[in-house]
Design a protein around this motif. Structure first.
Motif, PDB file in Angstrom:
ATOM      1  N   ASP A  69       0.805  -1.220   0.000  1.00 12.08           N
ATOM      2  CA  ASP A  69       0.000   0.000   0.000  1.00 12.08           C
ATOM      3  C   ASP A  69       0.839   1.271   0.000  1.00 12.08           C
ATOM      4  OD1 ASP A  69      -2.366  -1.465   0.055  1.00 12.08           O
ATOM      5  OD2 ASP A  69      -2.353  -1.592   2.245  1.00 12.08           O
ATOM      6  N   ALA A  70       2.125   1.166  -0.319  1.00 14.33           N
ATOM      7  CA  ALA A  70       2.977   2.352  -0.339  1.00 14.33           C
ATOM      8  C   ALA A  70       2.440   3.371  -1.345  1.00 14.33           C
ATOM      9  CB  ALA A  70       4.412   1.963  -0.715  1.00 14.33           C
ATOM     10  N   LYS A  71       2.368   4.628  -0.932  1.00 15.25           N
ATOM     11  CA  LYS A  71       1.911   5.690  -1.826  1.00 15.25           C
ATOM     12  C   LYS A  71       3.054   6.087  -2.769  1.00 15.25           C
ATOM     13  CE  LYS A  71      -1.493   7.585   1.400  1.00 15.25           C
ATOM     14  NZ  LYS A  71      -1.928   8.783   2.160  1.00 15.25           N
ATOM     15  N   ILE A  72       2.691   6.471  -3.976  1.00 18.02           N
ATOM     16  CA  ILE A  72       3.672   6.869  -4.977  1.00 18.02           C
ATOM     17  C   ILE A  72       3.605   8.380  -5.166  1.00 18.02           C
ATOM     18  CG2 ILE A  72       4.369   6.666  -7.395  1.00 18.02           C
ATOM     19  CD1 ILE A  72       3.262   3.839  -7.393  1.00 18.02           C
ATOM     20  N   ALA A  73       4.744   9.047  -5.046  1.00 17.95           N
ATOM     21  CA  ALA A  73       4.839  10.495  -5.253  1.00 17.95           C
ATOM     22  C   ALA A  73       5.841  10.745  -6.372  1.00 17.95           C
ATOM     23  CB  ALA A  73       5.275  11.197  -3.969  1.00 17.95           C
ATOM     24  N   HIS A  74       5.325  10.988  -7.563  1.00 19.66           N
ATOM     25  CA  HIS A  74       6.164  11.125  -8.750  1.00 19.66           C
ATOM     26  C   HIS A  74       6.176  12.577  -9.212  1.00 19.66           C
ATOM     27  CE1 HIS A  74       7.190   9.856 -13.129  1.00 19.66           C
ATOM     28  NE2 HIS A  74       8.264   9.876 -12.395  1.00 19.66           N
TER      29      HIS A  74
ATOM     30  N   PHE B 181       9.164  22.155 -13.293  1.00 18.52           N
ATOM     31  CA  PHE B 181       8.894  21.177 -12.242  1.00 18.52           C
ATOM     32  C   PHE B 181       7.396  20.924 -12.206  1.00 18.52           C
ATOM     33  CE2 PHE B 181       7.927  19.695  -8.000  1.00 18.52           C
ATOM     34  CZ  PHE B 181       9.000  18.860  -7.686  1.00 18.52           C
ATOM     35  N   ALA B 182       7.018  19.641 -12.296  1.00 19.80           N
ATOM     36  CA  ALA B 182       5.606  19.272 -12.240  1.00 19.80           C
ATOM     37  C   ALA B 182       5.448  18.043 -11.371  1.00 19.80           C
ATOM     38  CB  ALA B 182       5.071  18.981 -13.649  1.00 19.80           C
ATOM     39  N   GLU B 183       4.342  17.967 -10.644  1.00 22.14           N
ATOM     40  CA  GLU B 183       4.075  16.789  -9.824  1.00 22.14           C
ATOM     41  C   GLU B 183       2.816  16.089 -10.321  1.00 22.14           C
ATOM     42  OE1 GLU B 183       3.592  17.859  -5.742  1.00 22.14           O
ATOM     43  OE2 GLU B 183       1.537  18.532  -6.003  1.00 22.14           O
TER      44      GLU B 183
ATOM     45  N   VAL C 111      -1.371  12.448 -14.780  1.00 22.84           N
ATOM     46  CA  VAL C 111      -1.667  13.864 -15.016  1.00 22.84           C
ATOM     47  C   VAL C 111      -0.751  14.691 -14.127  1.00 22.84           C
ATOM     48  CG1 VAL C 111      -3.389  15.701 -14.871  1.00 22.84           C
ATOM     49  CG2 VAL C 111      -4.054  13.428 -15.680  1.00 22.84           C
ATOM     50  N   TYR C 112      -0.052  15.662 -14.733  1.00 23.73           N
ATOM     51  CA  TYR C 112       0.960  16.443 -14.020  1.00 23.73           C
ATOM     52  C   TYR C 112       0.598  17.927 -14.068  1.00 23.73           C
ATOM     53  CZ  TYR C 112       3.849  12.253 -14.102  1.00 23.73           C
ATOM     54  OH  TYR C 112       4.330  10.981 -13.918  1.00 23.73           O
ATOM     55  N   ALA C 113       0.820  18.616 -12.938  1.00 22.63           N
ATOM     56  CA  ALA C 113       0.602  20.058 -12.854  1.00 22.63           C
ATOM     57  C   ALA C 113       1.944  20.741 -12.612  1.00 22.63           C
ATOM     58  CB  ALA C 113      -0.376  20.386 -11.730  1.00 22.63           C
ATOM     59  N   PHE C 114       2.261  21.729 -13.437  1.00 24.08           N
ATOM     60  CA  PHE C 114       3.525  22.455 -13.311  1.00 24.08           C
ATOM     61  C   PHE C 114       3.417  23.528 -12.241  1.00 24.08           C
ATOM     62  CE2 PHE C 114       4.078  20.388 -17.315  1.00 24.08           C
ATOM     63  CZ  PHE C 114       5.446  20.165 -17.403  1.00 24.08           C
ATOM     64  N   ASN C 115       4.470  23.617 -11.417  1.00 26.60           N
ATOM     65  CA  ASN C 115       4.456  24.563 -10.310  1.00 26.60           C
ATOM     66  C   ASN C 115       4.773  25.976 -10.808  1.00 26.60           C
ATOM     67  OD1 ASN C 115       5.333  26.090  -7.866  1.00 26.60           O
ATOM     68  ND2 ASN C 115       4.915  24.124  -6.888  1.00 26.60           N
TER      69      ASN C 115
ATOM     70  N   ARG D 150      -1.136  27.008 -13.324  1.00 26.74           N
ATOM     71  CA  ARG D 150      -0.619  25.633 -13.341  1.00 26.74           C
ATOM     72  C   ARG D 150      -1.027  24.929 -14.630  1.00 26.74           C
ATOM     73  NH1 ARG D 150       1.143  24.072  -8.113  1.00 26.74           N
ATOM     74  NH2 ARG D 150       0.617  25.663  -6.572  1.00 26.74           N
ATOM     75  N   LEU D 151      -0.112  24.808 -15.556  1.00 26.80           N
ATOM     76  CA  LEU D 151      -0.342  24.012 -16.762  1.00 26.80           C
ATOM     77  C   LEU D 151      -0.490  22.555 -16.358  1.00 26.80           C
ATOM     78  CD1 LEU D 151      -0.268  23.720 -19.944  1.00 26.80           C
ATOM     79  CD2 LEU D 151       2.178  23.229 -19.637  1.00 26.80           C
ATOM     80  N   LYS D 152      -1.534  21.885 -16.881  1.00 29.48           N
ATOM     81  CA  LYS D 152      -1.748  20.467 -16.592  1.00 29.48           C
ATOM     82  C   LYS D 152      -1.653  19.669 -17.893  1.00 29.48           C
ATOM     83  CE  LYS D 152      -4.681  21.300 -12.542  1.00 29.48           C
ATOM     84  NZ  LYS D 152      -6.000  21.068 -11.905  1.00 29.48           N
ATOM     85  N   VAL D 153      -0.889  18.572 -17.832  1.00 28.91           N
ATOM     86  CA  VAL D 153      -0.670  17.732 -19.013  1.00 28.91           C
ATOM     87  C   VAL D 153      -0.761  16.268 -18.612  1.00 28.91           C
ATOM     88  CG1 VAL D 153       0.862  19.480 -20.033  1.00 28.91           C
ATOM     89  CG2 VAL D 153       1.846  17.586 -18.717  1.00 28.91           C
TER      90      VAL D 153
END
Length: 472
Positions: A272-277, A287-289, A297-301, A360-363
């Motif tokens: 059940d480990a959470k993934i933070a990519h 930089f996007a998370e 789906v990634y949002a740029f900071n 925040r650009l989302k891609v």
């Protein structure tokens, strides 16, 4: 630029022998002092920008204006470019976001050719960096602020909080070619950075058994590294039926796309480990998370930089669902400005940046241009390799590690490292099964190797693609 900001970066980049001598002393330094006031300030700013959209919008625009003003004042290359695009005497303090579109998209070759004229500060104030030059691409040299390390880790740490990680937690580090230049040292624990560094090349079954023992010894509960290496480690753990005594709480992949088949293997191995990519660049220009509830789906900071998607003609993409090239303007390190820099990475637009989302650009489908997830069939079509290889470890019986190599349409070589009990026939069986899955459009050969190809930094591509993917 504070002494602590520079000192942390200098420690991380110092020779291994020096780090080993300093680590016992630095391990006694409180975490708050180790990261310093700059780190705490940036963590506060990043957190505030998540909910205070007016703050995010204002800081985003202010950072862009400051960057162009610095570039114009200090860099002959950018001064000429800005004057030609915006006009001599343009008041950069009144610059608006759309004014940026008047500037051209810049490629690595243009910045490389400009030499020191591209710098906005004396070279003594910056450190040299290089891209790895993987997949046949020539290495690219650039320069970064000496004090960028603390600001950078503030953004990364904020992303990692999604899986529960804090500055006081230890982590396994699976990245880089090896611990030492000779490749003889398999692991090392750095008490100053709270890092259990383990060699990812090679990453054999017996190594993973040892690493699980070390995880238990140091009570590490977070995994950090290249997705390709974490996947291999996870597959070995499944085969060994091993898990650490203390459950792994979080997995923090870096530097490579995280494919669905890798995500499934990681989930099977670490529970059940959470993934933070997150997505970042060596040039520190974007930089996007990955969003917690929207995988891939990634949002740029907006505090880190300004990200755009453009088409092949350099025009900004505004229609969701359309794919384009990622262009970035970086705010984190400004000694060598990156303004409308063509990263050569690609993504598909989900949502444009604007006042309503704090810029925040989302891609989605964010992937390196030169490390594509495609094989080319004999008729010149792309075969998408996401989900191409099954997640079941049984499929890879007899093979510890593998990588696809392609330099001819319609043919691919599976380069593999066998398991201790593996045979050449095991690899041939995998090749035949994949030919069936590819419906005969690609023929697979097999080649036993001692190591798998990677860039100088050790990042290993899922596909070592030598064809010009843009032609297909």
């Amino acid at each position: 630029m504070s002494l602590m900001d520079v000192a942390r970066g200098a420690y991380v980049r110092s020779p291994a022998l020096l780090r080993r001598s300093l680590a016992p002393v630095l391990s006694l330094v409180p975490t708050s002092a180790k990261y310093g006031s700059t780190y705490r300030l940036w963590r506060q700013r990043i957190e505030r920008a998540k909910t205070d959209l007016a703050f995010a919008n204002n800081e985003h625009l202010a950072a862009l204006r400051a960057l162009l003003a610095k570039a114009h004042a200090g860099s002959p290359f950018y001064r000429d470019l800005i004057d030609r695009a915006l006009g001599t005497g343009f008041d950069l303090s009144r610059l608006e976001l759309d004014d940026l579109l008047a500037l051209p998209v810049l490629r690595k070759e243009q910045l490389q050719a400009a030499g020191d004229d591209v710098l906005a500060v004396p070279r003594s104030q910056v450190d040299r960096g290089d891209t790895s030059g993987s997949n046949g691409e020539k290495p690219f040299s650039f320069y970064l602020d000496k004090d960028r390390s603390v600001r950078e880790i503030a953004f990364i740490s904020d992303t990692w909080t999604r899986c529960g990680f804090t500055e006081t937690d230890a982590k396994v580090v699976l990245r880089g070619v090896g611990i030492d230049n000779q490749g003889k040292i398999l692991h090392q624990y750095d008490p100053a950075m709270r890092e259990l560094r383990v060699s990812a090349f090679p990453l054999l079954r017996e190594h993973v058994a040892l690493y699980v023992d070390l995880i238990d010894k140091h009570q590490v509960r977070y995994i950090y590294g290249y997705p390709s290496a974490i996947e291999v480690m996870g597959r070995h753990m499944i085969e060994l039926r091993r898990r650490p005594r203390l459950p792994i709480l979080g997995v923090m992949p870096i530097s490579e796309p995280l494919y669905p088949h890798q995500r499934r293997t990681i989930e099977a191995a670490f529970g059940d480990a959470k993934i933070a990519h997150f997505y970042g660049l060596s040039e520190k220009a974007a930089f996007a998370e990955e969003l917690s509830r929207e995988p891939d789906v990634y949002a740029f900071n907006p505090l880190y930089g300004l990200a755009e998607l453009v088409d092949e003609d350099g025009q900004r993409i505004t229609t969701p669902g359309v794919e384009g090239r990622l262009v970035s303007t970086g705010f984190l390190s400004t000694g060598m400005p990156f303004i409308r820099y063509d990263t050569e990475d690609r993504a598909t637009l989900v949502e444009l940046p604007g006042d309503a989302n704090g810029q925040r650009l989302k891609v989605r489908d964010l992937a390196p241009r030169r490390k594509p997830g495609f094989l080319i069939t004999a008729d010149g079509n792309r075969l998408v390799t996401v989900d191409f290889t099954p997640e079941s470890p049984r499929f890879f019986k007899g093979v510890d590690e593998y990588q696809f190599y392609q330099d001819t349409p319609g043919r691919s070589t599976i380069r593999y490292i066998p398991s201790p009990d593996g045979t050449h026939q095991d690899a041939l069986n995998i090749a035949r099964d994949l030919e069936i899955r590819a419906q005969g459009r690609i023929a697979f050969d097999v080649e036993r190797v001692a190591t798998l190809g990677s860039g100088r930094s050790g990042k290993r591509a899922f596909i070592d693609q030598r064809l010009d993917i843009s032609r297909y």
